[in-house]
Design a protein around this motif. Sequence first.
Motif, mmCIF file in Angstrom:
data_model
loop_
_atom_site.group_PDB
_atom_site.id
_atom_site.type_symbol
_atom_site.label_atom_id
_atom_site.label_comp_id
_atom_site.label_asym_id
_atom_site.label_seq_id
_atom_site.Cartn_x
_atom_site.Cartn_y
_atom_site.Cartn_z
ATOM 1 N N GLY A 26 60.290 -30.108 163.700
ATOM 2 C CA GLY A 26 59.733 -31.993 164.131
ATOM 3 C C GLY A 26 58.734 -32.050 163.540
ATOM 4 O O GLY A 26 58.089 -33.541 162.705
ATOM 5 N N ALA A 27 57.493 -31.462 164.059
ATOM 6 C CA ALA A 27 56.529 -31.809 163.331
ATOM 7 C C ALA A 27 55.380 -30.207 163.309
ATOM 8 O O ALA A 27 55.499 -29.211 163.958
ATOM 9 C CB ALA A 27 55.408 -32.426 163.915
ATOM 10 N N LEU A 28 54.944 -30.532 161.789
ATOM 11 C CA LEU A 28 54.691 -28.761 161.622
ATOM 12 C C LEU A 28 52.719 -28.704 161.215
ATOM 13 O O LEU A 28 52.303 -29.857 160.166
ATOM 14 C CB LEU A 28 55.334 -28.517 159.878
ATOM 15 N N PHE A 29 52.552 -28.166 162.273
ATOM 16 C CA PHE A 29 50.595 -27.802 161.932
ATOM 17 C C PHE A 29 50.262 -26.739 161.626
ATOM 18 O O PHE A 29 50.845 -25.782 161.806
ATOM 19 C CB PHE A 29 50.146 -27.996 163.418
ATOM 20 N N ALA A 30 49.106 -26.932 160.852
ATOM 21 C CA ALA A 30 48.960 -25.368 159.971
ATOM 22 C C ALA A 30 47.432 -25.604 159.854
ATOM 23 O O ALA A 30 46.538 -26.378 160.117
ATOM 24 C CB ALA A 30 49.234 -25.608 158.589
ATOM 25 N N ILE A 31 46.505 -24.721 160.410
ATOM 26 C CA ILE A 31 46.179 -23.996 160.760
ATOM 27 C C ILE A 31 45.328 -23.151 160.097
ATOM 28 O O ILE A 31 46.087 -21.651 159.690
ATOM 29 C CB ILE A 31 45.084 -23.478 162.262
ATOM 30 N N ASN A 32 44.323 -23.725 158.711
ATOM 31 C CA ASN A 32 44.106 -22.274 157.967
ATOM 32 C C ASN A 32 42.519 -21.668 157.520
ATOM 33 O O ASN A 32 42.327 -23.303 156.888
ATOM 34 C CB ASN A 32 45.611 -22.677 156.571
ATOM 35 N N LYS A 33 41.937 -21.490 157.110
ATOM 36 C CA LYS A 33 40.541 -21.509 156.116
ATOM 37 C C LYS A 33 40.579 -21.880 154.462
ATOM 38 O O LYS A 33 39.752 -22.370 154.324
ATOM 39 C CB LYS A 33 39.404 -19.986 156.520
ATOM 40 N N ASP A 60 39.005 -21.717 160.046
ATOM 41 C CA ASP A 60 38.533 -20.406 160.364
ATOM 42 C C ASP A 60 39.845 -20.311 161.714
ATOM 43 O O ASP A 60 39.003 -21.373 163.346
ATOM 44 C CB ASP A 60 37.364 -19.630 160.593
ATOM 45 N N ILE A 61 40.753 -19.555 162.091
ATOM 46 C CA ILE A 61 40.935 -19.819 163.040
ATOM 47 C C ILE A 61 40.082 -19.126 164.686
ATOM 48 O O ILE A 61 40.491 -19.798 165.652
ATOM 49 C CB ILE A 61 42.472 -18.624 163.512
ATOM 50 N N LYS A 62 38.975 -18.324 164.714
ATOM 51 C CA LYS A 62 38.433 -17.594 165.536
ATOM 52 C C LYS A 62 38.075 -18.790 165.671
ATOM 53 O O LYS A 62 36.923 -18.478 167.474
ATOM 54 C CB LYS A 62 38.047 -16.645 165.180
#
Length: 296
Positions: free
Chosen positions: A260-267, A284-286
């Motif tokens: 339904g909703a796509l979130f992305a975390i990327n450096k 940064d995921i950290k």
Amino acid sequence: MKAFVLAERSDAARELCAGARTVADEVVLVAVGDMEVPAACADKVLHVALPEGAVFDDAADTVIAAFDAEQPGAVFAEPTKHVKVVAGKLAAHAGASVITDVIAFDGDVATNMYFGGVGQKQQKAAGSVAFYTVGAGVFAEAEASGANATEELAWVAPAKAVKLVSSKPIEKSGVDLFKADVVVAAGRGFAEKDELKLADDLCEKLGAGLGCSRPLTEGVDWLPTEVYIGVSGLMLSPKVYVACGISGQMQHMVGCNRAGALFAINKDKNAPIFKQCDYGLVGDIKTVLPALTAAL
Ligand SMILES: Cc1cc2nc3c(=O)[nH]c(=O)nc-3n(C[C@H](O)[C@H](O)[C@H](O)COP(=O)(O)OP(=O)(O)OC[C@H]3O[C@@H](n4cnc5c(N)ncnc54)[C@H](O)[C@@H]3O)c2cc1C
């Protein structure tokens, strides 16, 4: 026209039966082993009881005998490893080709993925029997129905049975990824196994299930292969998908792009996933994941 449905999971059986109903006059579910048969989903349920020591794949000859007796015009198969073995043998027996990884149907025109999800093609099944493997969500809107008239099939022993060499229990996170509203997926942005704790903590806050990209299973073995998402893994359609440290290769994205909703975390601000997500966070995921978990 009569349609066969081959599935391993109850939810998939219901959805594929509902989808088969949109094109077939009669829907026949083949239920192998102890799969919980969904209520009122098919006209007929052919049950295959697995003898002691037999595995799902060994049911192929029994299913072939049922196929010969019933002569369906279409077969809808859930794309799990075990179902694909049985469906493949069945298609070979029928002299038919399988349209794999179908992501949409328009009547009898199937849109499927190929080259590991890089390409898409629209095609009609060739031959007298149409074989499809269909992922979760394709028939999400369809309604299943039927009296579930159940028959026990006589076991046909396979010429070459699967020989169990060893087994180990699958590590289960406790959350069924097919049923989870929220899925957090970890990718190669996690440099060490210990860092997965960051994703676990976010899952706990969100009540989410933890999945991953393929490289976190095969090779490093940080997570079981049963939880990787993509064209050769799980194809999910949760309400929310949070991709963490995942670049956005098509082979992964086809497993989550119906969220339904796509979130992305990327450096990397140029990561391809930022062209495919609804919400992107460059970081940064950290640092992002602990901050996100704390803020929720
Ligand atoms: C036939 C075939 C089938 C395949 N099937 C599948 C499949 O079903 N599922 C699947 O997942 N893959 C599949 N693959 C593999 C696929 O092509 C990709 O290699 C894989 O999806 C990449 O995983 P990834 O995004 O985790 O890793 P990468 O592509 O290496 O991306 C890692 C990302 O993490 C980011 N990053 C790094 N460090 C951090 C950090 N500290 N914080 C934030 N971001 C960071 C990087 O910028 C990068 O974008 C298949 C391949 C083939 C050829």
